[in-house]
Design an enzyme around this catalytic site. Structure first.
Site, PDB file in Angstrom:
ATOM      1  N   THR A  31       0.825  -1.213   0.000  1.00 20.20           N
ATOM      2  CA  THR A  31       0.000   0.000   0.000  1.00 20.20           C
ATOM      3  C   THR A  31       0.855   1.257   0.000  1.00 20.20           C
ATOM      4  O   THR A  31       0.377   2.327  -0.388  1.00 20.20           O
ATOM      5  CB  THR A  31      -0.928   0.019   1.229  1.00 20.20           C
ATOM      6  OG1 THR A  31      -0.140  -0.238   2.405  1.00 20.20           O
ATOM      7  CG2 THR A  31      -2.007  -1.034   1.116  1.00 20.20           C
ATOM      8  N   ASP A  32       2.121   1.150   0.418  1.00 23.99           N
ATOM      9  CA  ASP A  32       2.910   2.374   0.580  1.00 23.99           C
ATOM     10  C   ASP A  32       3.191   3.067  -0.746  1.00 23.99           C
ATOM     11  O   ASP A  32       3.109   4.291  -0.836  1.00 23.99           O
ATOM     12  CB  ASP A  32       4.194   2.121   1.376  1.00 23.99           C
ATOM     13  CG  ASP A  32       5.102   1.051   0.786  1.00 23.99           C
ATOM     14  OD1 ASP A  32       4.651   0.306  -0.099  1.00 23.99           O
ATOM     15  OD2 ASP A  32       6.258   0.979   1.241  1.00 23.99           O
ATOM     16  N   ALA A 117      14.476 -12.374   4.694  1.00 25.90           N
ATOM     17  CA  ALA A 117      13.343 -12.746   5.537  1.00 25.90           C
ATOM     18  C   ALA A 117      12.130 -11.857   5.313  1.00 25.90           C
ATOM     19  O   ALA A 117      11.065 -12.102   5.868  1.00 25.90           O
ATOM     20  CB  ALA A 117      13.754 -12.695   7.013  1.00 25.90           C
ATOM     21  N   SER A 121      16.074  -5.834   5.723  1.00 25.60           N
ATOM     22  CA  SER A 121      17.490  -5.629   6.020  1.00 25.60           C
ATOM     23  C   SER A 121      18.046  -4.449   5.223  1.00 25.60           C
ATOM     24  O   SER A 121      18.938  -3.743   5.702  1.00 25.60           O
ATOM     25  CB  SER A 121      18.277  -6.898   5.701  1.00 25.60           C
ATOM     26  OG  SER A 121      18.082  -7.298   4.348  1.00 25.60           O
ATOM     27  N   SER A 122      17.514  -4.197   4.036  1.00 26.35           N
ATOM     28  CA  SER A 122      18.033  -3.107   3.205  1.00 26.35           C
ATOM     29  C   SER A 122      17.744  -1.745   3.819  1.00 26.35           C
ATOM     30  O   SER A 122      18.618  -0.874   3.869  1.00 26.35           O
ATOM     31  CB  SER A 122      17.457  -3.184   1.787  1.00 26.35           C
ATOM     32  OG  SER A 122      16.047  -3.080   1.803  1.00 26.35           O
ATOM     33  N   ASP A 166       9.448   1.134   4.882  1.00 26.81           N
ATOM     34  CA  ASP A 166      10.538   0.478   5.594  1.00 26.81           C
ATOM     35  C   ASP A 166      11.502   1.485   6.204  1.00 26.81           C
ATOM     36  O   ASP A 166      11.915   1.368   7.359  1.00 26.81           O
ATOM     37  CB  ASP A 166      11.291  -0.464   4.658  1.00 26.81           C
ATOM     38  CG  ASP A 166      10.441  -1.634   4.201  1.00 26.81           C
ATOM     39  OD1 ASP A 166       9.357  -1.835   4.774  1.00 26.81           O
ATOM     40  OD2 ASP A 166      10.863  -2.336   3.266  1.00 26.81           O
ATOM     41  N   TYR A 215       7.685  -7.634  -7.717  1.00 24.53           N
ATOM     42  CA  TYR A 215       7.342  -6.388  -7.039  1.00 24.53           C
ATOM     43  C   TYR A 215       7.104  -5.283  -8.064  1.00 24.53           C
ATOM     44  O   TYR A 215       6.109  -4.563  -8.011  1.00 24.53           O
ATOM     45  CB  TYR A 215       8.483  -6.014  -6.086  1.00 24.53           C
ATOM     46  CG  TYR A 215       8.206  -4.860  -5.157  1.00 24.53           C
ATOM     47  CD1 TYR A 215       7.866  -5.081  -3.825  1.00 24.53           C
ATOM     48  CD2 TYR A 215       8.316  -3.543  -5.587  1.00 24.53           C
ATOM     49  CE1 TYR A 215       7.642  -4.025  -2.955  1.00 24.53           C
ATOM     50  CE2 TYR A 215       8.095  -2.485  -4.735  1.00 24.53           C
ATOM     51  CZ  TYR A 215       7.759  -2.725  -3.419  1.00 24.53           C
ATOM     52  OH  TYR A 215       7.537  -1.675  -2.569  1.00 24.53           O
TER      53      TYR A 215
END
Length: 360
Positions: A31-32, A117, A121-122, A166, A215
């Protein structure tokens, strides 16, 4: 973490060390980048970045990681090299593009964020790098600016068209609280997580890789749906507008329906948490997973089984988190039942592992 690696590698102490957390997204997936609502929470996994100025041309980077062998070098102005150091180099290049003078740097990266995961992490690496550079050079960047510049590094340098979620939660999140984020206005609100419950994180055993194309395809499909509907973003539509989607081709209708429904699940989930209706919050997590599966097509067989079994064995709800195509499932479990819950789950999923609250 990274300071010790820096000292071993470069034979001196770093000038600055900074860190940032990974995240779990409780509700609101994909949604972002549609200007919608998201509801992530920071995790007790962190990436640490230590750095110091060194001799060399402005913008040059030499980097080492605890997770990979060898030192990697980035020449000023060079494009992405398709390895982990792109996230560090991208931050440097974006800051240079913003007019900041960035000296040659030696960098060390370490941490305990599980890679692949789906817990970002990025973004943790980007935010930690931005924080370290901000402190080293006195750039005067606040948390929101660090987040938006980190996203810019990932979008424009790394080439991953992620949204802002994120980086924002990694930069602005607080332990024990979830971060409601309106990605259109960047307005935020911290909401306490349920008392006496834990958000269990189970890695499916299948690492996700967002740059493989799924994506980007989803983002393009959302843009196509908007063009056909005559709107600028799917944020403009609510659940009362779902009948308008009937005019779309089936695949675009399902993609748009997921975004609209997941936006509403975020709003309903926050209301449920504030009312301490944890059963309802769990139900919304499970509804969100079904939407990811049936409408957005980003789950896999392993995460579908994990989400279903999690509820069967006592979780209030469960869903895949992250961009999809592998990674982790979150489950809302009573804290005093978590050990028994996982003992029942584990035999059915031999490739899965519980990475939070207890690693196995």
């Amino acid at each position: 973490m990274s300071a010790e690696l820096f000292a071993r590698t470069y034979g001196r102490v770093p000038e600055v060390t900074a860190s940032a957390p990974a995240r779990a997204n409780l509700l609101g997936e994909h949604t972002d980048y549609n200007n919608g609502f998201v509801f992530p929470a920071p995790l007790p996994f962190r990436t640490s970045v230590s750095l110091a100025r060194t001799e060399g041309p402005e913008g040059a980077v030499e980097a080492v990681s605890a997770n990979f062998d060898g030192r990697l070098k980035h020449a000023p102005g060079a494009p992405a090299a398709h390895h982990w150091a792109d996230y560090v180099a991208g931050c440097v290049e974006i800051l240079r593009g913003e007019g900041f003078a960035i000296p040659a740097l030696q960098v060390a990266v370490a941490g305990d964020v599980p890679m692949g995961a789906g817990i970002s992490s990025s973004a943790a690496l980007e935010v930690a790098t931005m924080r370290a550079l901000n402190h080293l050079l006195g750039l005067g960047l606040d948390g929101r600016r660090i987040a938006t510049l980190g996203q810019k590094a990932e979008n424009q340098f790394v080439g991953m068209p992620c949204g802002i979620m994120d980086q924002m939660v990694s930069s602005l999140g607080e332990p024990g609280q979830a971060l409601f984020l309106d990605t259109m206005t960047l307005a935020t609100e911290l909401v306490p997580l349920p008392a006496n419950y834990i958000i269990a994180i189970v890695h499916s055993g299948v690492a996700h890789r967002l740059v493989d194309g799924g994506y980007k395809q989803r983002r393009q499909q959302c843009e196509e749906a908007c063009a056909l509907l005559g709107i600028s973003s799917l944020r403009e539509l609510g659940v009362s507008d779902l009948p308008r989607l009937e005019a779309l081709p089936d695949i675009l209708r399902r993609r748009a329906r997921h975004i609209i429904n997941d936006n509403q699940y975020v709003l309903d989930g926050i209301a449920a948490l504030k009312a301490k209706d944890y059963k309802r919050f769990g139900e919304l997590m499970s509804l969100s997973h079904l939407s990811e599966k049936d409408d957005y097509g980003i789950t896999i067989e392993e995460t579908d089984r994990l989400a279903e079994d999690a509820v069967t064995f006592g979780a209030l709800g469960a869903r895949q988190t992250g961009g999809g195509f592998g990674g982790c499932v979150l489950a809302l479990v009573a804290a005093d039942r978590a050990e028994a819950w996982w003992a029942a789950m584990a035999p059915r999923h031999p490739l899965a592992r519980l990475i939070y609250p207890v690693a196995n």
